[in-house]
Design a protein around this motif. Structure first.
Motif, PDB file in Angstrom:
ATOM      1  N   ASP A  24      25.352 -50.009   1.923  1.00 26.01           N
ATOM      2  CA  ASP A  24      25.272 -48.432   2.550  1.00 26.01           C
ATOM      3  C   ASP A  24      24.596 -47.676   1.510  1.00 26.01           C
ATOM      4  N   ARG A  25      23.659 -46.811   2.111  1.00 25.34           N
ATOM      5  CA  ARG A  25      22.734 -46.123   1.239  1.00 25.34           C
ATOM      6  C   ARG A  25      23.114 -44.424   1.286  1.00 25.34           C
ATOM      7  N   TYR A  26      23.296 -43.881   0.294  1.00 25.52           N
ATOM      8  CA  TYR A  26      23.494 -42.663   0.426  1.00 25.52           C
ATOM      9  C   TYR A  26      22.695 -41.702  -0.356  1.00 25.52           C
ATOM     10  N   PRO A  27      21.934 -40.726   0.225  1.00 29.21           N
ATOM     11  CA  PRO A  27      20.989 -39.782  -0.782  1.00 29.21           C
ATOM     12  C   PRO A  27      21.987 -38.918  -1.514  1.00 29.21           C
ATOM     13  N   ILE A  28      21.621 -38.626  -2.664  1.00 29.89           N
ATOM     14  CA  ILE A  28      22.235 -37.548  -3.560  1.00 29.89           C
ATOM     15  C   ILE A  28      21.130 -36.780  -4.198  1.00 29.89           C
ATOM     16  N   GLU A  29      21.272 -35.579  -4.538  1.00 25.93           N
ATOM     17  CA  GLU A  29      20.513 -34.867  -5.440  1.00 25.93           C
ATOM     18  C   GLU A  29      21.112 -34.996  -6.906  1.00 25.93           C
ATOM     19  N   VAL A  30      20.051 -35.204  -7.662  1.00 25.06           N
ATOM     20  CA  VAL A  30      20.530 -35.473  -9.077  1.00 25.06           C
ATOM     21  C   VAL A  30      19.749 -34.559  -9.929  1.00 25.06           C
ATOM     22  N   LEU A  31      20.196 -34.020 -11.243  1.00 24.63           N
ATOM     23  CA  LEU A  31      19.388 -33.186 -12.136  1.00 24.63           C
ATOM     24  C   LEU A  31      19.019 -34.032 -13.243  1.00 24.63           C
ATOM     25  N   LEU A  32      17.929 -34.072 -13.578  1.00 23.26           N
ATOM     26  CA  LEU A  32      17.435 -34.644 -14.656  1.00 23.26           C
ATOM     27  C   LEU A  32      17.623 -34.142 -15.905  1.00 23.26           C
ATOM     28  N   ASP A  33      18.319 -34.965 -16.756  1.00 25.99           N
ATOM     29  CA  ASP A  33      18.965 -34.260 -17.991  1.00 25.99           C
ATOM     30  C   ASP A  33      18.281 -34.937 -19.110  1.00 25.99           C
TER      31      ASP A  33
END
Length: 122
Positions: A24-33
């Motif tokens: 299953d695929r879930y879109p998530i927002e990520v912060l490039l750190d």
């Protein structure tokens, strides 16, 4: 290539997909750190467990800006720039915002142009 967005303070934010053990695929927002130099992805431990990723190592000690902290390491599967990657994922309690680590910049080019509003990875 994926496009990102700038946060209120100029943070570099992208949307990626995490892929569960059931595919299953879930879109998530990520912060490039860029200060997260040794890793690929960091998530809250509940997120890593809920999608069924395989635990590789428990309670690994990592040096953080605020001192040492313990993390579990999972084998994670993500989709970024149209490709799937299997990467080690640091999982800890209280990670409120998923983080992309600096390791991505070793394989994908980053383009940042604040004045033109352009942010791309890949």
């Amino acid at each position: 290539m994926i496009s990102g967005e700038f946060g209120e303070l100029g943070e570099l934010i992208f949307e990626i997909e995490i892929i569960s053990s059931d595919e299953d695929r879930y879109p998530i927002e990520v912060l490039l750190d860029t200060g997260f130099t040794s890793g690929w992805l960091a998530l809250d431990v509940q997120d890593a467990e809920s999608i069924g990723w395989r635990l590789i190592e428990r309670d690994k000690i990592m040096q953080m800006a605020r001192g040492e902290a313990f993390f579990d390491i999972y084998e994670g599967k993500v989709r970024l720039d149209g490709q799937e990657y299997i990467v080690p994922v640091l999982a800890g309690e209280g990670i409120s915002e998923p983080l992309l680590g600096l390791q991505w910049l070793k394989i994908l080019p980053l383009s940042v142009n604040f004045s033109a509003g352009i942010l791309t990875l890949g």
